[in-house]
Structures are given as structure tokens and as C-alpha cells.
Scaffold this motif. Sequence first.
Motif, PDB file in Angstrom:
ATOM      1  N   VAL A   1      -0.192  -4.304 -10.190  1.00 42.93           N
ATOM      2  CA  VAL A   1       0.847  -3.785  -9.213  1.00 42.93           C
ATOM      3  C   VAL A   1       1.748  -4.881  -8.991  1.00 42.93           C
ATOM      4  CG1 VAL A   1       1.193  -3.602  -6.791  1.00 42.93           C
ATOM      5  CG2 VAL A   1      -0.747  -2.499  -7.814  1.00 42.93           C
ATOM      6  N   ASN A   2       1.436  -6.180  -9.113  1.00 41.73           N
ATOM      7  CA  ASN A   2       2.521  -7.105  -8.959  1.00 41.73           C
ATOM      8  C   ASN A   2       3.570  -7.041 -10.291  1.00 41.73           C
ATOM      9  OD1 ASN A   2       1.973  -8.123  -6.356  1.00 41.73           O
ATOM     10  ND2 ASN A   2       1.089 -10.185  -7.022  1.00 41.73           N
TER      11      ASN A   2
ATOM     12  N   LEU B   1       5.793  -4.162 -10.218  1.00 38.73           N
ATOM     13  CA  LEU B   1       6.950  -3.954  -9.208  1.00 38.73           C
ATOM     14  C   LEU B   1       7.675  -5.316  -9.679  1.00 38.73           C
ATOM     15  CD1 LEU B   1       4.936  -3.169  -6.028  1.00 38.73           C
ATOM     16  CD2 LEU B   1       6.185  -1.847  -7.509  1.00 38.73           C
ATOM     17  N   SER B   2       7.257  -6.318 -10.196  1.00 39.40           N
ATOM     18  CA  SER B   2       8.371  -7.535 -10.329  1.00 39.40           C
ATOM     19  C   SER B   2       9.162  -7.132 -11.557  1.00 39.40           C
ATOM     20  CB  SER B   2       7.308  -8.776 -10.918  1.00 39.40           C
ATOM     21  OG  SER B   2       6.865  -8.460 -12.306  1.00 39.40           O
TER      22      SER B   2
ATOM     23  N   ILE C   1      11.048  -5.199  -7.399  1.00 36.48           N
ATOM     24  CA  ILE C   1      10.411  -4.792  -5.870  1.00 36.48           C
ATOM     25  C   ILE C   1       9.374  -5.590  -5.423  1.00 36.48           C
ATOM     26  CG2 ILE C   1       9.351  -3.021  -4.627  1.00 36.48           C
ATOM     27  CD1 ILE C   1      10.585  -1.027  -6.708  1.00 36.48           C
ATOM     28  N   ASN C   2       9.641  -6.279  -4.086  1.00 35.69           N
ATOM     29  CA  ASN C   2       8.470  -7.193  -3.282  1.00 35.69           C
ATOM     30  C   ASN C   2       7.372  -5.918  -3.053  1.00 35.69           C
ATOM     31  OD1 ASN C   2       7.053  -8.609  -1.621  1.00 35.69           O
ATOM     32  ND2 ASN C   2       8.574  -9.568  -0.822  1.00 35.69           N
ATOM     33  N   PRO C   3       6.140  -6.370  -3.435  1.00 32.89           N
ATOM     34  CA  PRO C   3       5.229  -5.244  -2.854  1.00 32.89           C
ATOM     35  C   PRO C   3       4.919  -5.382  -1.406  1.00 32.89           C
ATOM     36  CG  PRO C   3       4.149  -7.379  -4.005  1.00 32.89           C
ATOM     37  CD  PRO C   3       5.698  -7.397  -4.309  1.00 32.89           C
TER      38      PRO C   3
ATOM     39  N   LEU D   1       1.796   1.668  -0.861  1.00 31.30           N
ATOM     40  CA  LEU D   1       0.730   1.252  -1.644  1.00 31.30           C
ATOM     41  C   LEU D   1      -0.636   1.699  -1.273  1.00 31.30           C
ATOM     42  CD1 LEU D   1       2.205  -2.100  -2.971  1.00 31.30           C
ATOM     43  CD2 LEU D   1       1.982   0.163  -4.486  1.00 31.30           C
TER      44      LEU D   1
ATOM     45  N   TRP E   1      -3.680  -5.935  -5.527  1.00 30.58           N
ATOM     46  CA  TRP E   1      -2.271  -6.184  -6.302  1.00 30.58           C
ATOM     47  C   TRP E   1      -2.278  -6.970  -7.533  1.00 30.58           C
ATOM     48  CZ3 TRP E   1       1.189  -7.238  -1.309  1.00 30.58           C
ATOM     49  CH2 TRP E   1       1.138  -6.123  -0.535  1.00 30.58           C
TER      50      TRP E   1
ATOM     51  N   LEU F   1       6.396   5.851  -7.351  1.00 30.37           N
ATOM     52  CA  LEU F   1       7.901   5.246  -7.852  1.00 30.37           C
ATOM     53  C   LEU F   1       8.941   6.427  -7.910  1.00 30.37           C
ATOM     54  CD1 LEU F   1       6.870   2.402 -10.133  1.00 30.37           C
ATOM     55  CD2 LEU F   1       7.632   2.368  -7.761  1.00 30.37           C
TER      56      LEU F   1
ATOM     57  N   ILE G   1      12.069   4.461  -2.597  1.00 29.51           N
ATOM     58  CA  ILE G   1      11.650   3.621  -3.731  1.00 29.51           C
ATOM     59  C   ILE G   1      12.374   4.118  -4.821  1.00 29.51           C
ATOM     60  CG2 ILE G   1       9.985   3.022  -5.099  1.00 29.51           C
ATOM     61  CD1 ILE G   1       7.747   3.380  -2.915  1.00 29.51           C
TER      62      ILE G   1
ATOM     63  N   ILE H   1      15.133   1.658  -6.776  1.00 35.52           N
ATOM     64  CA  ILE H   1      15.110   1.186  -8.144  1.00 35.52           C
ATOM     65  C   ILE H   1      16.398   1.702  -8.759  1.00 35.52           C
ATOM     66  CG2 ILE H   1      13.992   1.981 -10.434  1.00 35.52           C
ATOM     67  CD1 ILE H   1      11.416   2.718  -8.843  1.00 35.52           C
TER      68      ILE H   1
END
Length: 663
Positions: free
Chosen positions: A349-350, A353-354, A358-360, A367, A377, A393, A399, A403
Motif C-alpha cells: 500500500v505504501n 500511494l507514495s 498520497i499519505n496513507p 483503506l 500497509w 483509487l 481520491i 490524484i
Amino acid sequence: MTKIASFDVFDTLLTRAFGSPPSGAILLGKKVKDLSLSQYTPEAFARARIDAQMRAFRNAGGIDSQVNLHQIYAELGNALGLTQTQRDELMNLELELEAKLIRPVPLAKELVQAARDRHQRVVFLSDMYIGTEFIQKQLTHHGLYLDGDRCYVSCDYGKSKSSGELFQEMLHSEGVTPNLVSHCGDNLWSDVRSAKRIGLKVTPFFNAKLNRYEEILDSYSWATEGLSSAMAGASRLARLTIPTLSSKEEAQRDVTAGVIAPLLVGFILWVLRRAQKLGLKRLYFVSRDGQILLEIARRLIKKLNFDCELCYLYGSRYAWLLASITNVDEEHLSEIFRSSGNVDSSLSVNTVLSRLCINPEAIKSELISIGLTEKDWLRALSVEERQQLEQLLIKDKNIHNFILQQADQKRQLMAKYLKQEGMLDATEFGFVDVGAGGSSHYFLSSVLSASQGKLPISLYPYLGAEVLANQFIRPETYFFDMEANLGFCEDYRFLLAIMEMVCVADHGSVIGYKEVGERVEAILKNADNELVINWGYPIFRETICCFTENLLLDSGLVNPWADVRAATIEALKLFGSNPSFTEAKVWGNFPIEVGLEHESFVPCLARSYTWKDLIQPFLPGNKAIWRQIYWWHEGALALTPPLLQTALKISINFEQLLSTVFH
């Protein structure tokens, strides 16, 4: 203490800008045709010239004869029906070319001067069909022959070093016994064994002999109209020119000169030819792959009479990925969900999103709604979880819009940088990159399209089977295109590995852009690429540049646009499949950086196998090390003791048998 220092001439003190002497006939044939001095093709003339030399010596009784260039051209004239005037004209042209293509061996002056410093008389011996006057003139021109020295040439005495008779003639003329003469030369028979048999003290000098990679390049001389032989000559000159202080540096230099430089130069010659054919006025070489390629291009273009602006473009897949997204759908998110650098690498997940900035924590509740709590994550996502995250997403409006907002900001800044670098003006341009997926081409095309710019004509060394499907122009390729089933597809393994490995830079990777006053500058992960620099990038770069500067590209002698792929790939395969111990140790430790910038890692390419490696594939949850994607099995074998090599082969065969039975 010896009184006389005797030196062989060719490939000891003097060498040539091409490979072997027979290849010189090809260059001569090309020049003869270029000057309209013969009705024959360059290849036909070259073969006739070689045959004439062999026939002249055979008719005269062998090497211990006074066969010279006049006799050879008498044979050639007889074969081709040449007049005396034509013979003389062609013979003089050969002498002119010989002089033009001779290069001094960098150590030659030191060898000769050392003898003079020991107060030894210096003499030169050569088994050659061109007489003393010519050879003495070349030695003088290159600062090797001084008044009082003497030159002994086989065709003037009817005696050769090979038989020992020329050594005997020298001893008699100089009035010395064999033990008072030291001889230095490159030929194992005529300069070493023959001289020792006579009783001379011998110092072999093999540095200027073609090595195994150069011999392969030279062997393709006929098929490449002399270009691969010129590459063999450039490799030899680079080896002789670049000093080394260790076996490590020697392995770095020699593999670079004989394997890597020919591959990269062949690719860039093709790039420049395509640019010329397509009418491109500017070429962009993207960092970091393009740094050494740009160095090569700048040196080659001076030799080719081709006007094209060459530029370095700071960029990366990571810096361009988010900027390329113009819609949030499965097609645009496909690269976001691609594993980075390794088919076995995890996608969390991290990680996903990185890539989207996007900060989770900002979408924590969303989520959780698809079953991904905070403890999930960092772990690898399952296929089903990837699909669920992708749909989140796409379908979550907030979201989705975030993006697009982030992508638009990235895209505007990138477009400003591209405009600053001239990519949005009216100039016809091309884009040069390395990467089997063609991702950078796609990302750049997407940003340019959104900015109403011209789409790039991209030139790649190759493309793999999983190129991202898109509406943009497909890049052209040099070595192969797997999806189109064109080119040297069967050699993809070594080509991908070596190109991804050596197309590096001395600076860190680009992770984004920033505005500094009115300009846009690249943000680098690190100012210096310390791992590569410490490995030996300076000697690698110096060797590449030296090779390129010494490469003969005179279109009157070689065809600079000839296809050298087969020749350069064969040299690569020899290195890849049969490295020496030192080559495997040095290049197996090359710090290749794999993956997107913040997710990158440096895999071990090769090390000696251990007994643990033999049993590892048979333990639960383990995978054979030789099946890892970046593992250089042949390099590891070269580092492994013989007994363990044998056991390893049995283990590999057994593992393959089990795999076949159970699958």
C-alpha cells in the motif's frame, strides 16, 4: 649485460588502427573502389590482394625469400589484368594507407628509451614485405628511430625471424654473439621461440596482440565492411593507452574496451544514422542512462559530418510517472501498480500511494473500508487486494480528483522544464533512452501531448515483450523488439543485463523538479553516484572515450553505418558465458541500481557458490539462487571451486528434474 636491444616492429612498437593485417585489405579495397581505381567490389579486390600475397610467397619458396610489395602487385596485376601504371598506382596507395593507419604503441618509446638509457645499441627486425626504407621512415616519424640505429627487414635479406635466419644475419652484421642481444616482440614463434633457439635473451611483449574479444570483432570484418575491425583496433588502442594499477582495473578496462564500448558505439552510430535519415536536428539523451551515450555521440558526430544538436535531459521514470497521468483509470494506473525492478519484488500500500504522492494516513478510513488496516500497509498485496485498491483509487471521487490535481502540478512543472530545454519549440527532435519497457517514452509522450508539444521519435536499444500499450508512436529499436519478433531476440538476456548495468552516470537519480528563480532544475536523490564511482566509473568512462576517439570512421575506408550487431553481441556472449575469474569477480560486483528511485536496491550479480546454495532449492519456501532475475550464473561459476562446480551441476539437474515432474 647485453650490448644490443633488438625490437620487433609491428604490434610491438607500431600497431594499426584496425585489427589484423588481412582486414587491412578490406579497407584498401574500399579505398580503391571509392577512388574508382578498380571495377571490382571492395571485397573482391581485398580477396585478390590477399591471394596475391600468398601466391607470391608460395612461388618464391616461402617466408625466407625476397618477396616484396612489387612481387605481390605483379601477382595481383596478373590476376586482375592490371597495367603497370595501375599496379604502381595501387601499390603507392597501399603504402600511403599503411602509413596513415599506423599508430605508435604507447609504451614503445619507453621500451626503446630504456634500452638507450642502458647504453645498448638499438636495432629493429621485421618479417615484412614492405622494405627497410618505408619501415625506417615510420619508426622515425613516431620518434623511435635515431641516427645510428639499424633496421633489418625480411624482404630485403631474403631471411626471416620465423626461421631464425634474420637473427643470424643481424648477429653477423653487428659482430656480436647471441648472449649479448636481448629481443622484444609479440609473436610467440618468430619473436620468442625462434629467438630463444638462436640463444638471444627474450622479453615477450604481448600487449598489442588482439585479445579474445578483439579477435571476434575482427573476424566479422568482411560482413561489416571493415567497421568491426576498426572497433577491434580502437579497443586495442584503448587498452594500450589507459594505464592500470591492478588486475581489477585491468579487467574493468579490457572488458569495457572489447565488449561494452563496441556495443554502445554500435548503438549510437545507429542512433545518429536514424537521426540523419529522419531529419532530426536535436537529440535528447535522458539521464542517467544517457550520460555515457551522450559522451559517445559527441565524439562520433565530429567524425561523421553530421549537424545535430546533442542535449542532456534530466529525467527518470519516477520523476515522470505521476506527471504522465491524465486520467485515473486502469490504463493510466498500470505503471503505478507495476512491481519495481524485480518480478519477485513486493508491492505494498505504501509503495503504490507514495508513487501518487498520497499519505496513507489521509485516506485511512477508505483503506479500512476495503480491508486494509494500518498493519497491512507495509506487506505485499495479494492480486485481489491490488485490484481492490485500484478500484478504490478510480471510483472514490475525492481520491480520484486528488490524484489528478497532483498529476497536473507535476505535469506543469515538468512541461516548464521541457520548454526550457527546447523540447516544445519547432525543432525536429529525437529521444534516446535505455529500458525494455519503454516507460520513459510513454511518460514523456503523455506530458508532451497534454502540453500540445510534438511527440518524440524515440530510439531505444531494445524493447521487451511487455511494453505498455498506448496510443503513442512506438520507439524504434536497434538490437531487438521482442513484441514485434524482430532482431536478436534470442540474445535478450545478456543484452538487457549489460545495457541496464553500464548505462549509468556519475550523479544520482532524478526524483523531481523545482523552480529556482525563472529556471526549473532537477532534484537529485544524491549529488554523486558514489557506489558506481567507487567501483571504477572513472576508468570505465575514460576507456569508452578513448575507444571512441581512436575509432576509424573514414567513409573512404570503412562503412560507418554497417550493421555490427552480430559481431558485438558475439563478443558480449563470450564475456557473459565464459568470463575469467578476475572478470567475474570485478563485474559481478558492479553496483547496478534496480527499481524506481525510492524503492531501488543493489542486487549481488555474482559470487562464489556455497554448499548451502546446493541444498537451498530443496528446502520449503526457498528458491534457487541461480533462478534470481539479476543473478549471473556463469560469473558465479567462474568464482566457484571445481569440486563445488561439479556438485552444483548435479544439484541444478536434479532441481530441474523435480520441477519437470511436479509441474
